[in-house]
Design a protein around this motif. Structure first.
Motif, short mmCIF file in Angstrom:
data_model
loop_
_atom_site.label_atom_id
_atom_site.label_comp_id
_atom_site.label_asym_id
_atom_site.label_seq_id
_atom_site.Cartn_x
_atom_site.Cartn_y
_atom_site.Cartn_z
N ARG A 1 -74.67 49.10 -51.94
CA ARG A 1 -73.90 50.23 -52.54
C ARG A 1 -72.74 50.70 -51.67
O ARG A 1 -72.81 50.64 -50.31
CB ARG A 1 -74.92 51.41 -52.63
CG ARG A 1 -74.70 52.51 -53.38
CD ARG A 1 -75.79 53.53 -53.52
NE ARG A 1 -75.27 54.81 -54.15
CZ ARG A 1 -76.02 55.60 -54.63
NH1 ARG A 1 -77.24 55.65 -54.65
NH2 ARG A 1 -75.28 56.73 -55.53
N ILE A 2 -71.81 51.14 -52.40
CA ILE A 2 -70.46 51.77 -51.73
C ILE A 2 -69.92 52.99 -52.28
O ILE A 2 -70.66 53.45 -53.70
CB ILE A 2 -69.19 50.82 -51.95
CG1 ILE A 2 -68.85 50.57 -53.29
CG2 ILE A 2 -69.62 49.43 -51.35
CD1 ILE A 2 -67.66 49.78 -53.54
N ASN A 3 -69.34 53.64 -51.58
CA ASN A 3 -68.89 54.93 -52.27
C ASN A 3 -67.90 54.47 -53.25
O ASN A 3 -67.08 53.84 -53.13
CB ASN A 3 -68.09 55.69 -51.01
CG ASN A 3 -67.63 57.17 -51.52
OD1 ASN A 3 -67.08 57.27 -52.54
ND2 ASN A 3 -68.11 58.08 -50.75
N PRO A 4 -67.89 55.02 -54.35
CA PRO A 4 -66.87 55.08 -55.47
C PRO A 4 -65.47 55.02 -54.93
O PRO A 4 -64.62 54.25 -55.46
CB PRO A 4 -67.29 56.03 -56.47
CG PRO A 4 -68.76 56.30 -56.49
CD PRO A 4 -68.78 56.39 -54.88
N ASP A 5 -65.20 56.17 -53.94
CA ASP A 5 -63.65 56.10 -53.77
C ASP A 5 -63.11 55.07 -52.96
O ASP A 5 -62.15 54.65 -52.63
CB ASP A 5 -63.76 57.43 -52.92
CG ASP A 5 -63.73 58.71 -53.67
OD1 ASP A 5 -63.72 58.67 -54.77
OD2 ASP A 5 -64.15 59.76 -53.02
N ASP A 6 -64.15 54.14 -52.42
CA ASP A 6 -63.94 52.91 -51.32
C ASP A 6 -63.64 51.68 -52.31
O ASP A 6 -63.34 50.64 -51.77
CB ASP A 6 -65.16 52.80 -50.58
CG ASP A 6 -65.31 53.66 -49.46
OD1 ASP A 6 -64.40 54.40 -49.31
OD2 ASP A 6 -66.29 53.81 -48.95
N VAL A 7 -63.70 51.90 -53.66
CA VAL A 7 -63.39 50.54 -54.35
C VAL A 7 -61.93 50.41 -54.25
O VAL A 7 -61.62 48.93 -54.27
CB VAL A 7 -63.63 50.88 -55.90
CG1 VAL A 7 -63.33 49.65 -56.85
CG2 VAL A 7 -65.06 51.08 -56.44
N SER A 8 -61.18 51.07 -54.09
CA SER A 8 -59.59 50.65 -53.82
C SER A 8 -59.64 50.00 -52.64
O SER A 8 -58.51 49.28 -52.43
CB SER A 8 -58.98 52.20 -53.76
OG SER A 8 -59.32 52.88 -52.73
N GLU A 9 -60.38 50.02 -51.60
CA GLU A 9 -60.38 49.18 -50.39
C GLU A 9 -60.37 47.68 -50.42
O GLU A 9 -60.06 47.14 -49.52
CB GLU A 9 -61.53 49.79 -49.46
CG GLU A 9 -61.30 51.18 -48.72
CD GLU A 9 -60.17 51.47 -48.03
OE1 GLU A 9 -59.82 50.45 -47.26
OE2 GLU A 9 -59.71 52.53 -47.95
N LEU A 10 -60.87 47.23 -51.65
CA LEU A 10 -60.87 46.00 -51.87
C LEU A 10 -59.52 45.15 -52.21
O LEU A 10 -59.43 43.90 -51.97
CB LEU A 10 -61.85 45.85 -53.29
CG LEU A 10 -63.03 46.00 -53.00
CD1 LEU A 10 -63.77 45.94 -54.52
CD2 LEU A 10 -63.98 45.48 -52.28
N VAL A 11 -58.51 45.97 -52.11
CA VAL A 11 -57.31 45.37 -52.24
C VAL A 11 -56.49 45.27 -50.84
O VAL A 11 -55.70 44.43 -50.70
CB VAL A 11 -56.10 46.12 -53.11
CG1 VAL A 11 -56.62 46.35 -54.53
CG2 VAL A 11 -55.87 47.54 -52.17
N ALA A 12 -57.30 45.82 -49.98
CA ALA A 12 -56.73 45.58 -48.36
C ALA A 12 -56.78 44.06 -48.00
O ALA A 12 -57.72 43.49 -48.46
CB ALA A 12 -57.44 46.41 -47.46
N SER A 13 -55.68 43.81 -46.96
CA SER A 13 -55.72 42.26 -46.70
C SER A 13 -56.73 42.14 -45.34
O SER A 13 -57.26 40.93 -45.05
CB SER A 13 -54.40 42.13 -45.93
OG SER A 13 -53.96 43.05 -45.03
N GLU A 14 -57.19 43.34 -44.75
CA GLU A 14 -58.56 43.01 -43.92
C GLU A 14 -58.89 44.69 -43.78
O GLU A 14 -58.41 45.67 -44.19
CB GLU A 14 -57.97 42.47 -42.44
CG GLU A 14 -56.88 43.39 -41.85
CD GLU A 14 -56.18 43.19 -40.71
OE1 GLU A 14 -56.03 44.02 -39.50
OE2 GLU A 14 -56.15 42.01 -40.42
N LEU A 15 -60.24 44.53 -43.24
CA LEU A 15 -61.07 45.76 -43.05
C LEU A 15 -61.47 45.79 -41.59
O LEU A 15 -61.27 45.11 -40.84
CB LEU A 15 -62.14 45.86 -43.97
CG LEU A 15 -61.75 45.95 -45.74
CD1 LEU A 15 -63.12 45.89 -46.31
CD2 LEU A 15 -61.12 47.19 -45.71
N ASN A 16 -62.09 47.02 -41.35
CA ASN A 16 -62.43 47.36 -39.96
C ASN A 16 -63.76 46.78 -39.48
O ASN A 16 -64.21 46.91 -38.41
CB ASN A 16 -62.26 48.91 -39.58
CG ASN A 16 -63.34 49.58 -40.42
OD1 ASN A 16 -64.32 48.97 -41.16
ND2 ASN A 16 -63.20 50.82 -40.48
N GLY A 17 -64.77 45.96 -40.59
CA GLY A 17 -65.91 45.41 -40.10
C GLY A 17 -67.08 46.42 -40.13
O GLY A 17 -68.25 46.04 -39.79
#
Length: 263
Positions: free
Chosen positions: A130-146
């Protein structure tokens, strides 16, 4: 965990309430392939057949605790499906022939999950977070902080070059309970519809023509089909029918270039 949050009270006799049960196809990420065995058998039914199936489980299984009486005990399900630019998932190219990666929302403004569904014949296993709905946009990022719950999902998108292709919605009526000592789930999906998509957006799909003129019914169970389901299949002479909402959408829209599909 059931498929939504904040369940309403729903009595279920002496068996565990639906809110205490998990869908049979959900497994933890550490489960081995041999142990993580579940089945989803699908049928395309008329409304009359669907009503008869529902009548046969009345008193044996309980409505999902998130059933909305205002929607005929259904709830809205909206999913964003992914594929490569060459539609490798659709064509079942080697390396893409078993897994589907999608983002799913329950209700118009309900909880959001990132999910991998692995299918081998009728055998199915799912892993999701489960993720925060506002975090869906993070899926376009080239990398995340882990440190994000959807990090594993995001990594698979990058590795497999998966991007949003379409958004598919339907109204689901679900039953959950136990039979022959195991958890079972029965679902009816109606008004399956979809729209093209190139962004990570989970807004409900509007009034577009449905993709199917039948009710998609699924029997979900672990290990072997329980007697309850076997009796329904035999008495109503139901025939299993493989159907994929994503593949149905791609075919209906002519989205993928014409070529033969594997399998």
């Amino acid at each position: 965990m059931s498929e939504l949050s904040e369940p309403t009270e729903n009595a279920f006799g002496s068996s565990p309430p639906p809110s205490a049960l998990e869908s049979p196809s959900l497994f933890s990420p550490g489960a081995t392939e041999e142990a993580a065995t579940a089945y989803e058998v699908k049928f395309l039914l008329t409304e009359a057949e669907a009503a008869e199936v529902a009548a046969r489980v009345h008193g044996r299984l309980a409505l999902d605790p998130y059933a909305d009486p205002a929607m005929g005990n259904a709830y809205l399900t909206t999913s964003v499906y992914t594929d490569t630019p060459n539609f490798d998932v659709f064509y079942r190219t080697d390396g893409y022939d078993r897994d589907k990666f999608r983002v799913r929302r329950y209700g118009a403004v309900g909880p959001v999950f990132v999910e991998r569904k692995t299918k081998n014949g009728d055998k199915v296993r799912k892993h999701r977070a489960r993720i925060n709905p506002d975090d869906v946009s993070e899926l376009v990022a080239s990398e995340l902080n882990g440190e994000w719950a959807g990090e594993w999902f995001h990594s698979q998108l990058l590795q497999l070059q998966l991007k949003p292709v379409c958004r598919i919605a339907y109204e689901r009526v679900a039953y959950l309970g136990t039979a022959d000592g195991g958890t079972v789930r029965l679902t009816f999906d109606r008004n399956v519809r979809g729209v093209l998509l190139s962004e990570w957006k989970l807004e409900p799909v509007g009034a577009v023509a449905p993709l199917l003129d039948r009710v998609v019914c699924e029997f979900k169970f672990r290990n072997t089909m329980p007697a309850l389901f076997k009796g329904i299949v035999a008495d109503l002479k139901l025939t299993p029918t493989p159907v994929s909402k994503y593949r149905t959408f791609v075919r209906a829209t002519g989205l993928a270039p014409v070529r033969s599909e594997n399998g």
